[in-house]
Design a protein around this motif. Structure first.
Motif, PDB file in Angstrom:
ATOM      1  N   ASP A 192       0.847  -1.199   0.000  1.00 53.67           N
ATOM      2  CA  ASP A 192       0.000   0.000   0.000  1.00 53.67           C
ATOM      3  C   ASP A 192       0.882   1.248   0.000  1.00 53.67           C
ATOM      4  O   ASP A 192       1.801   1.380   0.826  1.00 53.67           O
ATOM      5  CB  ASP A 192      -0.900   0.019   1.231  1.00 53.67           C
ATOM      6  CG  ASP A 192      -2.079  -0.925   1.104  1.00 53.67           C
ATOM      7  OD1 ASP A 192      -2.508  -1.164  -0.040  1.00 53.67           O
ATOM      8  OD2 ASP A 192      -2.559  -1.421   2.139  1.00 53.67           O
ATOM      9  N   LEU A 193       0.585   2.193  -0.935  1.00 51.66           N
ATOM     10  CA  LEU A 193       1.278   3.490  -1.006  1.00 51.66           C
ATOM     11  C   LEU A 193       0.193   4.565  -1.006  1.00 51.66           C
ATOM     12  O   LEU A 193      -0.573   4.689  -1.964  1.00 51.66           O
ATOM     13  CB  LEU A 193       2.124   3.588  -2.288  1.00 51.66           C
ATOM     14  CG  LEU A 193       3.166   2.480  -2.499  1.00 51.66           C
ATOM     15  CD1 LEU A 193       3.805   2.608  -3.880  1.00 51.66           C
ATOM     16  CD2 LEU A 193       4.237   2.536  -1.419  1.00 51.66           C
ATOM     17  N   THR A 194       0.103   5.344   0.081  1.00 53.14           N
ATOM     18  CA  THR A 194      -0.969   6.340   0.202  1.00 53.14           C
ATOM     19  C   THR A 194      -0.406   7.749   0.093  1.00 53.14           C
ATOM     20  O   THR A 194       0.746   8.009   0.457  1.00 53.14           O
ATOM     21  CB  THR A 194      -1.705   6.176   1.550  1.00 53.14           C
ATOM     22  OG1 THR A 194      -0.771   6.337   2.628  1.00 53.14           O
ATOM     23  CG2 THR A 194      -2.357   4.794   1.639  1.00 53.14           C
ATOM     24  N   GLY A 195      -1.280   8.660  -0.381  1.00 53.43           N
ATOM     25  CA  GLY A 195      -0.899  10.072  -0.483  1.00 53.43           C
ATOM     26  C   GLY A 195       0.289  10.314  -1.388  1.00 53.43           C
ATOM     27  O   GLY A 195       1.126  11.181  -1.091  1.00 53.43           O
ATOM     28  N   GLN A 196       0.348   9.589  -2.487  1.00 51.57           N
ATOM     29  CA  GLN A 196       1.489   9.695  -3.391  1.00 51.57           C
ATOM     30  C   GLN A 196       1.252  10.752  -4.480  1.00 51.57           C
ATOM     31  O   GLN A 196       0.117  11.180  -4.743  1.00 51.57           O
ATOM     32  CB  GLN A 196       1.766   8.347  -4.061  1.00 51.57           C
ATOM     33  CG  GLN A 196       2.077   7.230  -3.076  1.00 51.57           C
ATOM     34  CD  GLN A 196       3.313   7.529  -2.259  1.00 51.57           C
ATOM     35  OE1 GLN A 196       4.372   7.837  -2.815  1.00 51.57           O
ATOM     36  NE2 GLN A 196       3.188   7.447  -0.933  1.00 51.57           N
ATOM     37  N   SER A 197       2.364  11.181  -5.131  1.00 45.40           N
ATOM     38  CA  SER A 197       2.313  12.125  -6.255  1.00 45.40           C
ATOM     39  C   SER A 197       2.724  11.397  -7.541  1.00 45.40           C
ATOM     40  O   SER A 197       3.714  10.641  -7.545  1.00 45.40           O
ATOM     41  CB  SER A 197       3.259  13.309  -6.025  1.00 45.40           C
ATOM     42  OG  SER A 197       2.863  14.043  -4.879  1.00 45.40           O
ATOM     43  N   ILE A 198       1.945  11.627  -8.594  1.00 48.97           N
ATOM     44  CA  ILE A 198       2.258  11.054  -9.909  1.00 48.97           C
ATOM     45  C   ILE A 198       2.314  12.210 -10.904  1.00 48.97           C
ATOM     46  O   ILE A 198       1.372  13.016 -10.959  1.00 48.97           O
ATOM     47  CB  ILE A 198       1.210  10.020 -10.356  1.00 48.97           C
ATOM     48  CG1 ILE A 198       0.970   8.979  -9.267  1.00 48.97           C
ATOM     49  CG2 ILE A 198       1.647   9.338 -11.653  1.00 48.97           C
ATOM     50  CD1 ILE A 198      -0.171   8.029  -9.576  1.00 48.97           C
ATOM     51  N   PHE A 199       3.392  12.270 -11.677  1.00 51.68           N
ATOM     52  CA  PHE A 199       3.583  13.416 -12.566  1.00 51.68           C
ATOM     53  C   PHE A 199       3.455  13.004 -14.033  1.00 51.68           C
ATOM     54  O   PHE A 199       3.337  11.819 -14.364  1.00 51.68           O
ATOM     55  CB  PHE A 199       4.944  14.058 -12.301  1.00 51.68           C
ATOM     56  CG  PHE A 199       5.107  14.513 -10.874  1.00 51.68           C
ATOM     57  CD1 PHE A 199       4.442  15.634 -10.415  1.00 51.68           C
ATOM     58  CD2 PHE A 199       5.902  13.785  -9.986  1.00 51.68           C
ATOM     59  CE1 PHE A 199       4.586  16.063  -9.098  1.00 51.68           C
ATOM     60  CE2 PHE A 199       6.041  14.199  -8.677  1.00 51.68           C
ATOM     61  CZ  PHE A 199       5.376  15.338  -8.217  1.00 51.68           C
TER      62      PHE A 199
ATOM     63  N   ALA B 228      -2.819  10.445  -4.435  1.00 50.24           N
ATOM     64  CA  ALA B 228      -2.994   9.151  -5.090  1.00 50.24           C
ATOM     65  C   ALA B 228      -2.705   8.029  -4.099  1.00 50.24           C
ATOM     66  O   ALA B 228      -1.645   7.984  -3.478  1.00 50.24           O
ATOM     67  CB  ALA B 228      -2.085   9.040  -6.304  1.00 50.24           C
ATOM     68  N   ASP B 229      -3.682   7.115  -3.914  1.00 50.25           N
ATOM     69  CA  ASP B 229      -3.464   5.893  -3.137  1.00 50.25           C
ATOM     70  C   ASP B 229      -3.223   4.751  -4.119  1.00 50.25           C
ATOM     71  O   ASP B 229      -4.009   4.557  -5.058  1.00 50.25           O
ATOM     72  CB  ASP B 229      -4.686   5.577  -2.266  1.00 50.25           C
ATOM     73  CG  ASP B 229      -4.810   6.531  -1.085  1.00 50.25           C
ATOM     74  OD1 ASP B 229      -3.892   7.344  -0.885  1.00 50.25           O
ATOM     75  OD2 ASP B 229      -5.850   6.476  -0.384  1.00 50.25           O
ATOM     76  N   LEU B 230      -2.132   4.006  -3.923  1.00 50.22           N
ATOM     77  CA  LEU B 230      -1.763   2.932  -4.837  1.00 50.22           C
ATOM     78  C   LEU B 230      -1.678   1.607  -4.068  1.00 50.22           C
ATOM     79  O   LEU B 230      -1.284   1.577  -2.898  1.00 50.22           O
ATOM     80  CB  LEU B 230      -0.407   3.225  -5.483  1.00 50.22           C
ATOM     81  CG  LEU B 230      -0.282   4.556  -6.252  1.00 50.22           C
ATOM     82  CD1 LEU B 230       1.170   4.765  -6.681  1.00 50.22           C
ATOM     83  CD2 LEU B 230      -1.200   4.578  -7.464  1.00 50.22           C
ATOM     84  N   ARG B 231      -2.049   0.501  -4.725  1.00 47.88           N
ATOM     85  CA  ARG B 231      -1.825  -0.833  -4.191  1.00 47.88           C
ATOM     86  C   ARG B 231      -1.154  -1.659  -5.282  1.00 47.88           C
ATOM     87  O   ARG B 231      -1.669  -1.755  -6.396  1.00 47.88           O
ATOM     88  CB  ARG B 231      -3.122  -1.487  -3.742  1.00 47.88           C
ATOM     89  CG  ARG B 231      -2.893  -2.850  -3.081  1.00 47.88           C
ATOM     90  CD  ARG B 231      -4.091  -3.311  -2.297  1.00 47.88           C
ATOM     91  NE  ARG B 231      -4.306  -2.458  -1.136  1.00 47.88           N
ATOM     92  CZ  ARG B 231      -5.286  -2.642  -0.231  1.00 47.88           C
ATOM     93  NH1 ARG B 231      -6.113  -3.679  -0.376  1.00 47.88           N
ATOM     94  NH2 ARG B 231      -5.437  -1.829   0.771  1.00 47.88           N
TER      95      ARG B 231
ATOM     96  N   TYR C  97      -5.319   1.964  -8.435  1.00 50.34           N
ATOM     97  CA  TYR C  97      -5.316   3.369  -8.000  1.00 50.34           C
ATOM     98  C   TYR C  97      -6.703   3.781  -7.522  1.00 50.34           C
ATOM     99  O   TYR C  97      -7.727   3.322  -8.047  1.00 50.34           O
ATOM    100  CB  TYR C  97      -4.891   4.282  -9.161  1.00 50.34           C
ATOM    101  CG  TYR C  97      -5.395   5.708  -9.052  1.00 50.34           C
ATOM    102  CD1 TYR C  97      -4.722   6.642  -8.266  1.00 50.34           C
ATOM    103  CD2 TYR C  97      -6.561   6.109  -9.716  1.00 50.34           C
ATOM    104  CE1 TYR C  97      -5.195   7.937  -8.146  1.00 50.34           C
ATOM    105  CE2 TYR C  97      -7.029   7.410  -9.599  1.00 50.34           C
ATOM    106  CZ  TYR C  97      -6.354   8.326  -8.820  1.00 50.34           C
ATOM    107  OH  TYR C  97      -6.829   9.601  -8.692  1.00 50.34           O
ATOM    108  N   LYS C  98      -6.700   4.679  -6.506  1.00 48.93           N
ATOM    109  CA  LYS C  98      -7.922   5.417  -6.151  1.00 48.93           C
ATOM    110  C   LYS C  98      -7.489   6.738  -5.539  1.00 48.93           C
ATOM    111  O   LYS C  98      -6.374   6.848  -4.994  1.00 48.93           O
ATOM    112  CB  LYS C  98      -8.796   4.618  -5.179  1.00 48.93           C
ATOM    113  CG  LYS C  98      -8.295   4.587  -3.752  1.00 48.93           C
ATOM    114  CD  LYS C  98      -9.319   3.935  -2.814  1.00 48.93           C
ATOM    115  CE  LYS C  98      -8.825   3.975  -1.364  1.00 48.93           C
ATOM    116  NZ  LYS C  98      -9.845   3.411  -0.427  1.00 48.93           N
ATOM    117  N   PRO C  99      -8.332   7.811  -5.638  1.00 47.75           N
ATOM    118  CA  PRO C  99      -7.978   9.092  -5.035  1.00 47.75           C
ATOM    119  C   PRO C  99      -7.861   8.960  -3.514  1.00 47.75           C
ATOM    120  O   PRO C  99      -8.643   8.252  -2.871  1.00 47.75           O
ATOM    121  CB  PRO C  99      -9.141  10.016  -5.431  1.00 47.75           C
ATOM    122  CG  PRO C  99      -9.767   9.350  -6.610  1.00 47.75           C
ATOM    123  CD  PRO C  99      -9.591   7.884  -6.390  1.00 47.75           C
TER     124      PRO C  99
END
Length: 271
Positions: free
Chosen positions: A157-164, A233-236, A189-191
C-alpha cells in the motif's frame, strides 16, 4: 558678206573704259566746233565728208549676272503613294522575367449557417414478445476445492502519493529479477480519501485524467499521469511470483485481475 561675231577675251571693265574715252573725245571735238562757230557766225563752205571710221569692237554678248530671283511659292502637295506591302513578322522577343507574386487576398467572410433540418418521425414501438416459460432449476453443484494460496504473493500500500506527467518511480522491494523474468506486477489506484474501490491501471476517468503503468523493474514500478497529481494518489501494488497472467487465470478459475478484491480473495491477500 556675212561676218561671224567675234568674242573678245577683254574683260568688261576694260571695254567700258575704252568706250568712255571715245565718248569724251567726241564731246571735245563738238565743244571745239561750237566755240569756233561763235567767233565767226558766217557759215563756211561745207567740207568734204570724212572717211568712214573703222568698225568698233563688238561688245560682249554676255551681260552681268542678275540677282537671284525670289523663291517661288511651294507647289501643291502630291498625292500619297500607294501603301507598301506588309513586312515579314519579326522574331518573338525574349520572355521577360516573372513578376513578383501579388499579396494574398483577404479571407472571405464565413457563409451563413444553414438551417437545421427537421427531426425525422419517431418509429413505432415494436410489439412486446411473449414471456418464455420458466426453466427448471438446475441441480446444485458440488463445492469446489479451495485454491492454493499464492506462494510468495505480496501486496504493498502506497498512500498520499504524487504522480507526474513525466515517469515517476515507486520503490517495491518484492520485485526481484525472478519477478521481472517470470512474475506478474499489478497496480491499482484510487484518489486519496475516497471510500470507493481501487481501479486497475491503466486508468481513465473519461475527463482527461489517465494513469498508466509505464514499466516495472528490479526494486520499483514506474507510473505516468496525463496530469500532475500531487499527494492525492493511493496505490496498491500486487506482486505475484513464478507465473504468467494466463497461468494465473488457469490455476485460479474465475479470478478477475481488473478487480483488486477478486485478486486478493483468490490469492488470500489481506487488505
Amino acid at each position: 558678206m556675212y561676218y561671224l561675231p567675234v568674242k573678245h577675251s577683254i574683260k568688261p571693265q576694260f571695254r567700258a573704259m575704252k568706250k568712255l574715252k571715245l565718248t569724251l573725245s567726241i564731246l571735245c571735238v563738238i565743244a571745239f566746233t561750237i566755240g569756233a562757230c561763235r567767233k565767226d557766225k558766217t557759215p563756211g563752205p561745207q567740207g568734204d565728208t570724212g572717211a568712214t571710221g573703222s568698225t568698233g569692237a563688238t561688245g560682249s554678248d554676255t551681260g552681268f549676272t542678275g540677282n537671284t530671283g525670289s523663291t517661288g511659292s511651294t507647289g501643291a502637295t502630291g498625292a500619297n503613294g500607294t501603301t507598301g506591302s506588309t513586312g515579314a513578322t519579326g522574331a518573338n522577343g525574349v520572355t521577360g522575367a516573372t513578376g513578383a507574386n501579388g499579396t494574398t487576398g483577404a479571407t472571405g467572410a464565413n457563409g451563413a449557417t444553414g438551417a437545421t433540418g427537421a427531426n425525422g418521425a419517431t418509429g413505432a414501438n415494436g410489439v412486446t414478445g411473449a414471456n418464455g416459460a420458466t426453466g427448471a432449476n438446475g441441480a446444485t453443484g458440488s463445492v469446489g476445492a479451495t485454491g492454493a494460496t499464492g506462494a510468495g504473493a505480496a501486496s504493498f500500500d502506497l498512500t498520499g502519493q504524487s504522480i507526474f506527467t513525466t515517469p515517476t518511480s515507486f520503490a517495491i522491494p518484492a520485485i526481484t529479477q525472478a519477478i521481472v523474468d517470470e512474475g506478474i506486477v499489478l497496480v491499482y489506484y484510487k484518489p486519496t480519501g475516497s471510500s470507493g474501490a481501487y481501479y486497475p491501471l491503466p486508468f481513465n476517468n473519461n475527463s482527461g485524467l489517465t494513469i498508466t503503468l509505464f514499466s516495472y523493474q528490479v526494486g520499483s514500478v514506474t507510473l505516468e499521469s496525463s496530469n500532475n497529481i500531487v499527494s492525492t494518489a493511493d496505490l496498491r501494488v500486487i506482486v505475484i511470483p513464478g507465473t504468467s497472467l494466463t497461468d494465473l487465470e488457469l490455476t485460479h478459475p474465475g479470478i478477475n485481475v481488473n478487480s483488486l478484491s477478486s485478486v486478493e480473495s483468490y490469492l488470500h491477500l489481506s487488505n
